[in-house]
Design a protein around this motif. Sequence first.
Motif, PDB file in Angstrom:
ATOM      1  N   GLU A 185      39.997  37.519  67.694  1.00  0.00           N
ATOM      2  CA  GLU A 185      39.125  37.045  66.619  1.00  0.00           C
ATOM      3  C   GLU A 185      38.562  38.270  65.897  1.00  0.00           C
ATOM      4  O   GLU A 185      37.937  39.126  66.524  1.00  0.00           O
ATOM      5  N   LEU A 186      38.795  38.342  64.596  1.00  0.00           N
ATOM      6  CA  LEU A 186      38.344  39.498  63.818  1.00  0.00           C
ATOM      7  C   LEU A 186      37.303  39.077  62.792  1.00  0.00           C
ATOM      8  O   LEU A 186      37.482  38.065  62.101  1.00  0.00           O
ATOM      9  N   GLU A 187      36.243  39.851  62.685  1.00  0.00           N
ATOM     10  CA  GLU A 187      35.217  39.541  61.679  1.00  0.00           C
ATOM     11  C   GLU A 187      35.712  39.859  60.271  1.00  0.00           C
ATOM     12  O   GLU A 187      35.481  39.106  59.324  1.00  0.00           O
ATOM     13  N   ASP A 188      36.379  40.987  60.132  1.00  0.00           N
ATOM     14  CA  ASP A 188      36.866  41.417  58.811  1.00  0.00           C
ATOM     15  C   ASP A 188      38.395  41.429  58.827  1.00  0.00           C
ATOM     16  O   ASP A 188      39.027  42.497  58.852  1.00  0.00           O
ATOM     17  N   SER A 189      38.984  40.271  58.805  1.00  0.00           N
ATOM     18  CA  SER A 189      40.438  40.176  58.877  1.00  0.00           C
ATOM     19  C   SER A 189      41.074  40.426  57.514  1.00  0.00           C
ATOM     20  O   SER A 189      40.458  40.184  56.469  1.00  0.00           O
ATOM     21  N   TYR A 190      42.307  40.884  57.532  1.00  0.00           N
ATOM     22  CA  TYR A 190      43.064  41.025  56.289  1.00  0.00           C
ATOM     23  C   TYR A 190      43.267  39.655  55.648  1.00  0.00           C
ATOM     24  O   TYR A 190      43.210  39.515  54.426  1.00  0.00           O
ATOM     25  N   ALA A 191      43.521  38.641  56.474  1.00  0.00           N
ATOM     26  CA  ALA A 191      43.766  37.294  55.944  1.00  0.00           C
ATOM     27  C   ALA A 191      42.578  36.818  55.122  1.00  0.00           C
ATOM     28  O   ALA A 191      42.739  36.298  54.006  1.00  0.00           O
ATOM     29  N   THR A 192      41.383  36.990  55.646  1.00  0.00           N
ATOM     30  CA  THR A 192      40.180  36.579  54.930  1.00  0.00           C
ATOM     31  C   THR A 192      40.014  37.383  53.646  1.00  0.00           C
ATOM     32  O   THR A 192      39.671  36.843  52.587  1.00  0.00           O
ATOM     33  N   PHE A 193      40.269  38.690  53.721  1.00  0.00           N
ATOM     34  CA  PHE A 193      40.131  39.559  52.546  1.00  0.00           C
ATOM     35  C   PHE A 193      41.087  39.141  51.437  1.00  0.00           C
ATOM     36  O   PHE A 193      40.685  38.965  50.277  1.00  0.00           O
ATOM     37  N   PHE A 194      42.367  38.953  51.782  1.00  0.00           N
ATOM     38  CA  PHE A 194      43.355  38.606  50.757  1.00  0.00           C
ATOM     39  C   PHE A 194      43.093  37.231  50.167  1.00  0.00           C
ATOM     40  O   PHE A 194      43.244  37.023  48.959  1.00  0.00           O
ATOM     41  N   LYS A 195      42.692  36.292  50.996  1.00  0.00           N
ATOM     42  CA  LYS A 195      42.421  34.952  50.483  1.00  0.00           C
ATOM     43  C   LYS A 195      41.263  34.979  49.485  1.00  0.00           C
ATOM     44  O   LYS A 195      41.326  34.354  48.414  1.00  0.00           O
ATOM     45  N   LYS A 196      40.211  35.727  49.824  1.00  0.00           N
ATOM     46  CA  LYS A 196      39.070  35.827  48.921  1.00  0.00           C
ATOM     47  C   LYS A 196      39.462  36.505  47.615  1.00  0.00           C
ATOM     48  O   LYS A 196      39.079  36.049  46.520  1.00  0.00           O
ATOM     49  N   GLU A 197      40.206  37.603  47.703  1.00  0.00           N
ATOM     50  CA  GLU A 197      40.639  38.309  46.499  1.00  0.00           C
ATOM     51  C   GLU A 197      41.486  37.408  45.599  1.00  0.00           C
ATOM     52  O   GLU A 197      41.289  37.374  44.374  1.00  0.00           O
ATOM     53  N   LEU A 198      42.426  36.683  46.201  1.00  0.00           N
ATOM     54  CA  LEU A 198      43.295  35.812  45.419  1.00  0.00           C
ATOM     55  C   LEU A 198      42.515  34.672  44.781  1.00  0.00           C
ATOM     56  O   LEU A 198      42.693  34.371  43.595  1.00  0.00           O
ATOM     57  N   MET A 199      41.632  34.050  45.561  1.00  0.00           N
ATOM     58  CA  MET A 199      40.883  32.914  45.030  1.00  0.00           C
ATOM     59  C   MET A 199      39.903  33.339  43.943  1.00  0.00           C
ATOM     60  O   MET A 199      39.686  32.601  42.970  1.00  0.00           O
ATOM     61  N   ASN A 200      39.329  34.519  44.061  1.00  0.00           N
ATOM     62  CA  ASN A 200      38.446  35.009  43.002  1.00  0.00           C
ATOM     63  C   ASN A 200      39.193  35.159  41.682  1.00  0.00           C
ATOM     64  O   ASN A 200      38.642  34.904  40.602  1.00  0.00           O
ATOM     65  N   ILE A 201      40.449  35.559  41.764  1.00  0.00           N
ATOM     66  CA  ILE A 201      41.260  35.661  40.551  1.00  0.00           C
ATOM     67  C   ILE A 201      41.650  34.269  40.073  1.00  0.00           C
ATOM     68  O   ILE A 201      41.517  33.943  38.886  1.00  0.00           O
ATOM     69  N   GLN A 202      42.105  33.426  40.980  1.00  0.00           N
ATOM     70  CA  GLN A 202      42.576  32.087  40.604  1.00  0.00           C
ATOM     71  C   GLN A 202      41.475  31.241  39.967  1.00  0.00           C
ATOM     72  O   GLN A 202      41.741  30.479  39.035  1.00  0.00           O
ATOM     73  N   TYR A 203      40.236  31.385  40.464  1.00  0.00           N
ATOM     74  CA  TYR A 203      39.128  30.579  39.957  1.00  0.00           C
ATOM     75  C   TYR A 203      38.295  31.304  38.891  1.00  0.00           C
ATOM     76  O   TYR A 203      37.191  30.896  38.571  1.00  0.00           O
ATOM     77  N   ASN A 204      38.850  32.401  38.367  1.00  0.00           N
ATOM     78  CA  ASN A 204      38.218  33.138  37.271  1.00  0.00           C
ATOM     79  C   ASN A 204      36.829  33.655  37.654  1.00  0.00           C
ATOM     80  O   ASN A 204      35.897  33.625  36.856  1.00  0.00           O
ATOM     81  N   LYS A 205      36.704  34.144  38.876  1.00  0.00           N
ATOM     82  CA  LYS A 205      35.430  34.700  39.328  1.00  0.00           C
ATOM     83  C   LYS A 205      35.452  36.226  39.396  1.00  0.00           C
ATOM     84  O   LYS A 205      34.434  36.851  39.686  1.00  0.00           O
ATOM     85  N   SER A 206      36.599  36.815  39.155  1.00  0.00           N
ATOM     86  CA  SER A 206      36.683  38.275  39.153  1.00  0.00           C
ATOM     87  C   SER A 206      37.663  38.716  38.081  1.00  0.00           C
ATOM     88  O   SER A 206      38.424  37.900  37.534  1.00  0.00           O
ATOM     89  N   GLU A 207      37.660  39.996  37.794  1.00  0.00           N
ATOM     90  CA  GLU A 207      38.574  40.556  36.802  1.00  0.00           C
ATOM     91  C   GLU A 207      40.021  40.358  37.251  1.00  0.00           C
ATOM     92  O   GLU A 207      40.344  40.493  38.423  1.00  0.00           O
ATOM     93  N   ASP A 208      40.862  40.060  36.300  1.00  0.00           N
ATOM     94  CA  ASP A 208      42.300  39.914  36.581  1.00  0.00           C
ATOM     95  C   ASP A 208      43.028  41.103  35.960  1.00  0.00           C
ATOM     96  O   ASP A 208      43.565  41.006  34.856  1.00  0.00           O
ATOM     97  N   LYS A 209      43.030  42.211  36.675  1.00  0.00           N
ATOM     98  CA  LYS A 209      43.650  43.422  36.130  1.00  0.00           C
ATOM     99  C   LYS A 209      45.177  43.359  36.135  1.00  0.00           C
ATOM    100  O   LYS A 209      45.842  44.212  35.556  1.00  0.00           O
ATOM    101  N   TYR A 210      45.719  42.341  36.797  1.00  0.00           N
ATOM    102  CA  TYR A 210      47.175  42.244  36.933  1.00  0.00           C
ATOM    103  C   TYR A 210      47.805  41.299  35.914  1.00  0.00           C
ATOM    104  O   TYR A 210      49.029  41.203  35.825  1.00  0.00           O
ATOM    105  N   GLY A 211      46.982  40.569  35.179  1.00  0.00           N
ATOM    106  CA  GLY A 211      47.514  39.607  34.226  1.00  0.00           C
ATOM    107  C   GLY A 211      48.139  38.394  34.884  1.00  0.00           C
ATOM    108  O   GLY A 211      49.097  37.814  34.351  1.00  0.00           O
TER     109      GLY A 211
END
Length: 357
Positions: A324-350
């Motif tokens: 069990e990891l507190e700061d997992s890669y899975a959690t990090f990537f999911k958050k990063e992707l969802m922030n882009i998908q839901y227009n909550k963060s900058e989309d530098k990749y287009g």
Amino acid sequence: MKNGLPDAIDVVEAKTSKIDAVDFENLVFGNVFTDHMMICDYVNGEWQNPVIKPYGPIELEPSAKVFHYGQAIFEGMKAFKDDQDQVWLFRPEDNFNRFNKSSVRLAIPEFPKEFFFEGLETLLNLDRDWIKKGFGNSLYIRPFVIATESGVSASPSKSYKFMIICSPAKAYYSGEVRVVFAEKFSRAADGGVGYAKAAGNYGAQFYPTNLAKEEGYQQIVWTDANTHEYLEEAGTMNIFFRVGDKLLTAPTSDRILDGVTRKSVITLAEEHGIPVEVRRVKVQEIVEAAEKGELKEIFGAGTAATINPVKGFGHQGKKFELPELEDSYATFFKKELMNIQYNKSEDKYGWRYLVKN
């Protein structure tokens, strides 16, 4: 039709909506569909004008070639709604290009880009209320094409039906997921259709997956057909392994799907300084890493699930649990992707695509 563009998309609106009868808090993935669907037929050597009509049954001859020779391909996409009620798609051109790549492999005529995007946007605007705001809420979009010519001669169909249906979605998987490494069955072989979203690829998975479920696993991690020594895909997802701080995933090939989420994870890893190796990953390498305590994570990546952590795996009768990891890669990537998908963060990749209202 002029210059390959539809003169107009014929729209027949549903007289009443089913939306008030839907419990959006307790959705089962892929079981509820929106009020409308898009249909476009291929006859006499060309795609006809798209039509959007109320969702409902279609009629096919019993001799339609899709039933006899499996000429059918599909895609999986999602639409997201942000806090300002704007609707977004995520990397839809990648899905469109893969759709036609799959079509070519199954000897199906490629679908026109203008038809695809104009029809999809019209459909999404018509069923816009079905797209709910909030993390985890989305509209799953299923474009597909089937062979409709009547006849049982073993040859490509001369007629096809392209369709898009949509289903409101929450999380794809619920509960803990454990996987077993395949030792006998294969998902795809060299020179086959593993890289295509061919319907038969998935139908052939059901039996071995049922066997895995009898042993207490939810999914299979498929191995190469020749030796079963290399790990390739997991169920309907691409698969990642974290050994130490390094991320490993198999390269795409004619056996492995070129996943949109997979590509996005690799880009995000490189952007954030996470070492990632795209190479063949040996079963024994992962087993030994688990035995030494060096295997930190396994997670799947795909449109339906986005990122799905794996709690443990089995191989040759042995079972391994992951920490069990507190700061997992899975959690990090999911958050990063969802922030882009839901227009909550900058989309530098287009990657975001705005559906114009």
